[in-house]
Design an enzyme around this catalytic site. Structure first.
Site, PDB file in Angstrom:
ATOM      1  N   TRP A   1       0.798  -1.217   0.000  1.00  0.00           N
ATOM      2  CA  TRP A   1       0.000   0.000   0.000  1.00  0.00           C
ATOM      3  C   TRP A   1       0.839   1.279   0.000  1.00  0.00           C
ATOM      4  O   TRP A   1       0.310   2.368  -0.241  1.00  0.00           O
ATOM      5  CB  TRP A   1      -0.943   0.009   1.215  1.00  0.00           C
ATOM      6  CG  TRP A   1      -0.266  -0.320   2.509  1.00  0.00           C
ATOM      7  CD1 TRP A   1      -0.203  -1.542   3.112  1.00  0.00           C
ATOM      8  CD2 TRP A   1       0.477   0.573   3.358  1.00  0.00           C
ATOM      9  NE1 TRP A   1       0.519  -1.466   4.282  1.00  0.00           N
ATOM     10  CE2 TRP A   1       0.955  -0.186   4.462  1.00  0.00           C
ATOM     11  CE3 TRP A   1       0.793   1.924   3.303  1.00  0.00           C
ATOM     12  CZ2 TRP A   1       1.709   0.361   5.483  1.00  0.00           C
ATOM     13  CZ3 TRP A   1       1.555   2.484   4.318  1.00  0.00           C
ATOM     14  CH2 TRP A   1       1.998   1.702   5.392  1.00  0.00           C
ATOM     15  N   GLY A  12       0.688   3.694  -3.126  1.00  0.00           N
ATOM     16  CA  GLY A  12      -0.552   4.357  -3.526  1.00  0.00           C
ATOM     17  C   GLY A  12      -1.400   4.937  -2.418  1.00  0.00           C
ATOM     18  O   GLY A  12      -2.317   5.708  -2.690  1.00  0.00           O
ATOM     19  N   HIS A  13      -1.126   4.597  -1.158  1.00  0.00           N
ATOM     20  CA  HIS A  13      -1.960   5.135  -0.084  1.00  0.00           C
ATOM     21  C   HIS A  13      -1.304   6.382   0.478  1.00  0.00           C
ATOM     22  O   HIS A  13      -0.559   6.323   1.447  1.00  0.00           O
ATOM     23  CB  HIS A  13      -2.221   4.090   1.010  1.00  0.00           C
ATOM     24  CG  HIS A  13      -3.384   4.457   1.882  1.00  0.00           C
ATOM     25  ND1 HIS A  13      -3.238   4.945   3.155  1.00  0.00           N
ATOM     26  CD2 HIS A  13      -4.717   4.431   1.637  1.00  0.00           C
ATOM     27  CE1 HIS A  13      -4.429   5.187   3.668  1.00  0.00           C
ATOM     28  NE2 HIS A  13      -5.343   4.892   2.761  1.00  0.00           N
ATOM     29  N   ILE A  14      -1.555   7.447  -0.197  1.00  0.00           N
ATOM     30  CA  ILE A  14      -1.039   8.787   0.034  1.00  0.00           C
ATOM     31  C   ILE A  14       0.421   8.866  -0.473  1.00  0.00           C
ATOM     32  O   ILE A  14       1.373   8.830   0.320  1.00  0.00           O
ATOM     33  CB  ILE A  14      -1.125   9.234   1.510  1.00  0.00           C
ATOM     34  CG1 ILE A  14      -2.425   8.802   2.181  1.00  0.00           C
ATOM     35  CG2 ILE A  14      -0.920  10.754   1.587  1.00  0.00           C
ATOM     36  CD1 ILE A  14      -3.711   9.265   1.530  1.00  0.00           C
ATOM     37  N   LEU A  33       0.566   6.189   4.594  1.00  0.00           N
ATOM     38  CA  LEU A  33      -0.098   5.899   5.860  1.00  0.00           C
ATOM     39  C   LEU A  33      -0.722   4.510   5.768  1.00  0.00           C
ATOM     40  O   LEU A  33      -1.400   4.200   4.785  1.00  0.00           O
ATOM     41  CB  LEU A  33      -1.210   6.913   6.143  1.00  0.00           C
ATOM     42  CG  LEU A  33      -0.795   8.367   6.319  1.00  0.00           C
ATOM     43  CD1 LEU A  33      -2.023   9.263   6.392  1.00  0.00           C
ATOM     44  CD2 LEU A  33       0.043   8.519   7.573  1.00  0.00           C
TER      45      LEU A  33
END
Length: 157
Positions: free
Chosen positions: A62, A65-67, A72
């Protein structure tokens, strides 16, 4: 649930692994990206508590792509890590080989961030244990700070 941490973490050596990844894998079927539990630090059936951990690396699926630029850990993955810890407890206590899946989550609050480089300490306290259902108060802690809490209900699938 309260903001109090369920166990005095200062009473534990958070770097001492009681149950390593290979033993965890012998109980928990998740692999690859969905493997969210690295080991167990404390397993105390008498107190109905289990403490585990997840080391968060820059290689987590993640992160990209998660911020982007400020990764995070998604809250759902924090809960998944806690659920895997609960499953470990359930299977060891009951000796039940069936899969324990999510039956529900309740009273979830996210109180802090989890980022690459963190060690997410996971705590689960069993509050109900039946042949087809288990309920746990769960928490996640990073650097002594509560980052999430919630009740996880596991159901045999």
């Amino acid at each position: 649930m309260s903001q109090d941490i369920l166990i005095d973490l200062s009473s534990l050596d958070l770097n001492k692994v009681l149950i390593g990844i290979e033993t965890v894998r012998s109980v928990i079927p998740h692999r690859h990206e969905m493997e969210q539990l690295n080991g167990i630090i404390k397993f105390d059936p008498e107190q109905k508590i289990v403490v585990g951990y997840k080391d968060i690396s820059n290689e987590e699926f993640w992160v990209r792509g998660h911020i982007p630029g400020r990764p995070l850990m998604p809250g759902v993955l924090m809960l998944e890590a806690a659920a895997q810890l609960c499953t470990y407890y359930y299977k060891k206590i009951t000796q039940d080989e069936r899969f324990l899946g999510f039956g529900g989550i309740d009273k979830v609050k996210f109180r802090g961030k989890v980022v690459p480089g963190d060690k997410l300490i996971l705590i689960a306290k069993n509050t109900e244990l039946r042949s087809r259902r288990a309920i746990f108060d769960t928490q996640g802690v990073v650097n002594g700070k509560l980052v999430f809490e919630g009740v996880i209900i596991g159901m045999v699938v």
